[in-house]
Scaffold this motif. Structure first.
Motif, PDB file in Angstrom:
ATOM      1  N   TYR A 109       9.143   0.390  36.189  1.00  0.00           N
ATOM      2  CA  TYR A 109       8.870   0.836  34.828  1.00  0.00           C
ATOM      3  C   TYR A 109       7.456   1.378  34.730  1.00  0.00           C
ATOM      4  CZ  TYR A 109       7.288  -4.076  34.593  1.00  0.00           C
ATOM      5  OH  TYR A 109       6.700  -5.276  34.836  1.00  0.00           O
TER       6      TYR A 109
ATOM      7  N   VAL B  28      10.437   3.150  32.460  1.00  0.00           N
ATOM      8  CA  VAL B  28      11.645   3.937  32.659  1.00  0.00           C
ATOM      9  C   VAL B  28      11.758   4.841  31.440  1.00  0.00           C
ATOM     10  CG1 VAL B  28      14.159   3.895  32.914  1.00  0.00           C
ATOM     11  CG2 VAL B  28      12.775   2.085  33.952  1.00  0.00           C
TER      12      VAL B  28
ATOM     13  N   GLU C 205      11.137   7.097  36.398  1.00  0.00           N
ATOM     14  CA  GLU C 205      11.032   5.671  36.697  1.00  0.00           C
ATOM     15  C   GLU C 205       9.727   5.430  37.435  1.00  0.00           C
ATOM     16  OE1 GLU C 205      13.697   2.499  39.058  1.00  0.00           O
ATOM     17  OE2 GLU C 205      14.823   4.271  38.438  1.00  0.00           O
TER      18      GLU C 205
END
Length: 108
Positions: A76, A78, A88
């Motif tokens: 993350y 994301v 991502e």
């Protein structure tokens, strides 16, 4: 092509992901993306929302995806546009802009 307002979601956490050391935090990525999209697509509305994966809002789809980020150890932040994952860990503007343009956004 008629453009629908894109929904951009940034899923992340206060703590930087272990594999993402030296990268901006999820909140910094959210602020950077909001500014970049606004600059690239002036006067074209979009919805952008930061979601903490450890305390997501009550909306079921958002809670489900936040749980998926945690369970699957995704890097993350994301970034989702509508229902498509476009980044991502270290999201790329080129990929994000390309997805927005598929939804009818035009560079200003």
């Amino acid at each position: 092509m008629e453009r629908k307002e894109a929904k951009v979601f940034i899923y992340g956490a206060e703590q930087v992901c272990a594999s993402c050391v030296n990268l901006p935090s999820s909140k910094e990525t959210y602020e950077w993306l909001e500014a970049a999209i606004t600059r690239k697509y002036p006067e074209q509305a979009f919805h952008i929302q930061y979601i903490d994966i450890y305390s997501p809002p009550e909306e079921e789809a958002i809670k489900r995806f936040a749980a998926k980020v945690v369970e699957e150890d995704m890097f993350y932040p994301v970034v989702l546009i509508n229902d498509t994952v476009v980044g991502e860990g270290n999201p790329r503007l080129k990929t994000i802009f390309s997805e927005l343009e598929k939804h009818g956004y035009q560079a200003g």
